[in-house]
Design an enzyme around this catalytic site. Structure first.
Site, PDB file in Angstrom:
ATOM      1  N   ARG A  79       8.027   0.694  -1.962  1.00 22.97           N
ATOM      2  CA  ARG A  79       7.936   2.105  -2.301  1.00 22.97           C
ATOM      3  C   ARG A  79       9.042   2.894  -1.597  1.00 22.97           C
ATOM      4  NH1 ARG A  79       1.958   3.611  -0.841  1.00 22.97           N
ATOM      5  NH2 ARG A  79       2.746   5.687  -1.356  1.00 22.97           N
ATOM      6  N   TYR A 133      -0.070  -4.586   3.885  1.00 23.10           N
ATOM      7  CA  TYR A 133       0.426  -3.225   3.667  1.00 23.10           C
ATOM      8  C   TYR A 133       1.086  -2.729   4.946  1.00 23.10           C
ATOM      9  CZ  TYR A 133       0.635   1.819   3.267  1.00 23.10           C
ATOM     10  OH  TYR A 133       1.076   3.113   3.259  1.00 23.10           O
ATOM     11  N   LEU A 181      23.163  22.011 -25.871  1.00 15.30           N
ATOM     12  CA  LEU A 181      22.049  22.675 -26.536  1.00 15.30           C
ATOM     13  C   LEU A 181      20.740  21.995 -26.126  1.00 15.30           C
ATOM     14  CD1 LEU A 181      23.574  23.238 -30.080  1.00 15.30           C
ATOM     15  CD2 LEU A 181      23.821  24.608 -27.994  1.00 15.30           C
ATOM     16  N   ALA A 182      19.879  22.761 -25.461  1.00 15.79           N
ATOM     17  CA  ALA A 182      18.632  22.204 -24.918  1.00 15.79           C
ATOM     18  C   ALA A 182      17.447  23.119 -25.207  1.00 15.79           C
ATOM     19  CB  ALA A 182      18.771  21.994 -23.413  1.00 15.79           C
ATOM     20  N   GLY A 200      15.557  23.041 -28.125  1.00 15.34           N
ATOM     21  CA  GLY A 200      14.602  22.517 -29.092  1.00 15.34           C
ATOM     22  C   GLY A 200      13.192  22.424 -28.528  1.00 15.34           C
ATOM     23  N   GLY A 217      23.265  14.608 -42.133  1.00 20.36           N
ATOM     24  CA  GLY A 217      24.364  15.301 -42.783  1.00 20.36           C
ATOM     25  C   GLY A 217      25.492  14.331 -43.068  1.00 20.36           C
ATOM     26  N   ARG A 267       7.399  17.049 -32.106  1.00 19.79           N
ATOM     27  CA  ARG A 267       7.003  15.689 -32.474  1.00 19.79           C
ATOM     28  C   ARG A 267       6.760  14.790 -31.264  1.00 19.79           C
ATOM     29  NH1 ARG A 267      11.090  13.344 -36.693  1.00 19.79           N
ATOM     30  NH2 ARG A 267      12.494  15.021 -36.060  1.00 19.79           N
ATOM     31  N   ALA A 299      -0.882 -12.662   7.246  1.00 20.08           N
ATOM     32  CA  ALA A 299      -1.542 -12.290   6.002  1.00 20.08           C
ATOM     33  C   ALA A 299      -2.655 -11.277   6.251  1.00 20.08           C
ATOM     34  CB  ALA A 299      -2.119 -13.536   5.330  1.00 20.08           C
TER      35      ALA A 299
END
Length: 452
Positions: free
Chosen positions: A321, A354, A12-13, A15, A145, A19, A368
């Site tokens: 990455r 990089y 069940l998806a 909802g 419940g 909130r 460097a």
């Protein structure tokens, strides 16, 4: 459990998740780098479900797309009106009518239930029960419940908080919402659920009393409270994240990794660590990371979509990455970022660098402050650095460019043309010196400042 039993899982998806205060559907919010819906689909598949039916809300093409991405064979059904959980299950009437032995009813916002727990519910059906309900014992049962049992512990009914008597509210065992039904009778029982309750909704838990009235046995499976956490808001989403991270950390250590400060390390659901991996504090693994044996990942590093071979060293403060592939014994050091690049065996990229859309050959050393200039504002280009090359500090390699094996690039160079193997390339302005200029400049400026 007999392997011949066929199982339908209904998730069940539908909802709305108001909130969550989000434009994103609740079930697509992520835990450990994966949507809650995907966690549920994966767990129930591991529990042996033969077919999947997912009930979504109207207009939720994004949820349907996630279903089919994670489980291409699943059927998607739409609950046009939200009239309760039993009504939602009946949206998948066509799947129920196919006559499975077992029918599992699950919630896409309960992402932490283990495959073993789903299997335990199925085992109750295989043992003769018509209904098996998943329960738990919370510290505070308010709002849940209640599971009502007789003196022998047999399940009699499930009573919602709003409909329970004061005596029934004293029950400590609560309904987690998930259940398993005899697939041959599920459609009939669900069709007989009424809405004579405070909310005027069709409650799935009412199936218990209907099944008992037909003479079916109703069984209980009790799970830890943390496993059945339902996520309705951001705070509960954080709770779910904390719970799954605890599991992932424990699993990593059980498989031979050392986490110096486990609570500071965050994993994705699919992180793979080899044996004798050392992970220092404050390391984050995004999706798609595979780490070989004897790897060291120093503190404050972030890895995503990366593959690390054996004996690699990363960090501290490194960022890998997607597409970063580090060969055996490669080293990536502090404040280095690697993206969509191959770093060869024994190569070193140690400081403030990089490397993007590139390949670095075996045993090469990248100094460097080196940058592969891979983007011109429109397209990406590759840099290829051969084996045993040496690139001095503060060099800019303007792609597309190739550096041959054994080549040496002088510090501060801006390289725009290919460099042959074993060559020295220097591409920088000629140094100029004016004797006494600095002293004269300081004297001039000091006098100017004094006058003001």
């Amino acid at each position: 459990m007999s392997q011949a039993r066929k199982c339908l899982a209904i998730v069940l998806a539908a909802g709305e998740g108001k909130r969550m205060r989000s434009s994103r559907p609740k079930v697509l919010h992520q835990v450990a780098g994966r949507s809650m819906l995907a966690h549920v689909l994966d767990a129930v598949a591991q529990a042996g479900a033969d077919a999947l039916a997912v009930v979504v809300g109207p207009g939720r093409d994004d949820v349907a797309a996630e279903v089919l991405r994670e489980a291409p064979h699943a059927q998607v059904f739409v609950q046009a009106e939200r009239l309760g959980t039993a009504h939602a299950v009946l949206a998948a009437r066509a799947a129920l009518a196919q006559g499975f032995d077992d029918c599992l009813v699950l919630f896409a916002d309960t992402p932490l239930v283990r495959p073993e727990t789903f299997a335990a519910l199925r085992a109750k059906l295989a043992g003769g029960a018509g209904v098996a309900v998943l329960g738990f014992e919370p510290e505070n049962p308010f709002g849940y419940g209640r599971l009502l049992t007789d003196a022998s512990g047999a399940l009699l009914a499930i009573r919602e908080q709003k409909d329970a008597s004061p005596e029934e509210l004293r029950a400590r065992r609560c309904n987690a919402g998930l259940m398993a039904l005899d697939g041959r009778k599920a459609l009939d029982w669900l069709s007989r659920v009424g809405n004579d309750n405070a909310q005027k909704e069709y409650y799935l838990p009412d199936v218990v009393e209907i099944a008992r009235a037909d003479g079916a046995a109703c069984a209980l499976v009790i799970a830890p409270a943390g496993e059945v956490l339902g996520v309705n808001d951001r705070a509960q989403l954080a709770q779910a994240e904390a719970e799954i991270q605890t599991r992932l950390r424990r699993a990593a250590m059980e498989k031979g990794a050392t986490l110096i400060a486990p609570d500071t390390v965050f994993f994705s659901h699919d992180t793979v660590l080899g044996a004798d991996v050392l992970v220092e504090p404050h390391v984050v693994f995004g999706p798609g990371v595979t780490v070989g044996d004897n790897v060291v990942i120093h503190a404050f590093s972030h890895l995503e979509g990366a593959t690390l071979a054996d004996a690699v060293t990363v960090g501290p403060y490194a960022r890998l990455r997607p597409g970063a592939n580090l060969a055996k014994a490669a080293k990536v050091g502090n404040f280095v970022e690697i993206k969509k690049s191959e770093i060869g065996e024994g190569a070193k990229v140690n400081h403030l660098t990089y490397i993007g859309d590139a390949s670095v050959g075996a045993r090469s050393n990248i100094g460097a402050g080196v940058i592969t200039c891979n983007y011109d504002g429109f397209l990406k280009y590759r840099t290829e650095i051969g084996a045993d090359a040496f690139v001095g500090s503060n060099c800019s390699l303007v792609a597309p460019v190739k550096i041959g094996d054994g080549a040496l690039i002088g510090s501060g160079s801006v390289v725009t043309k290919d460099v042959a193997a074993d060559s020295l390339a220097v591409a920088r302005g000629k140094q100029m010196e004016k004797l006494g200029w600095a002293a004269a400049f300081r004297e001039k400026m000091a006098a100017l400042k004094a006058r003001k």
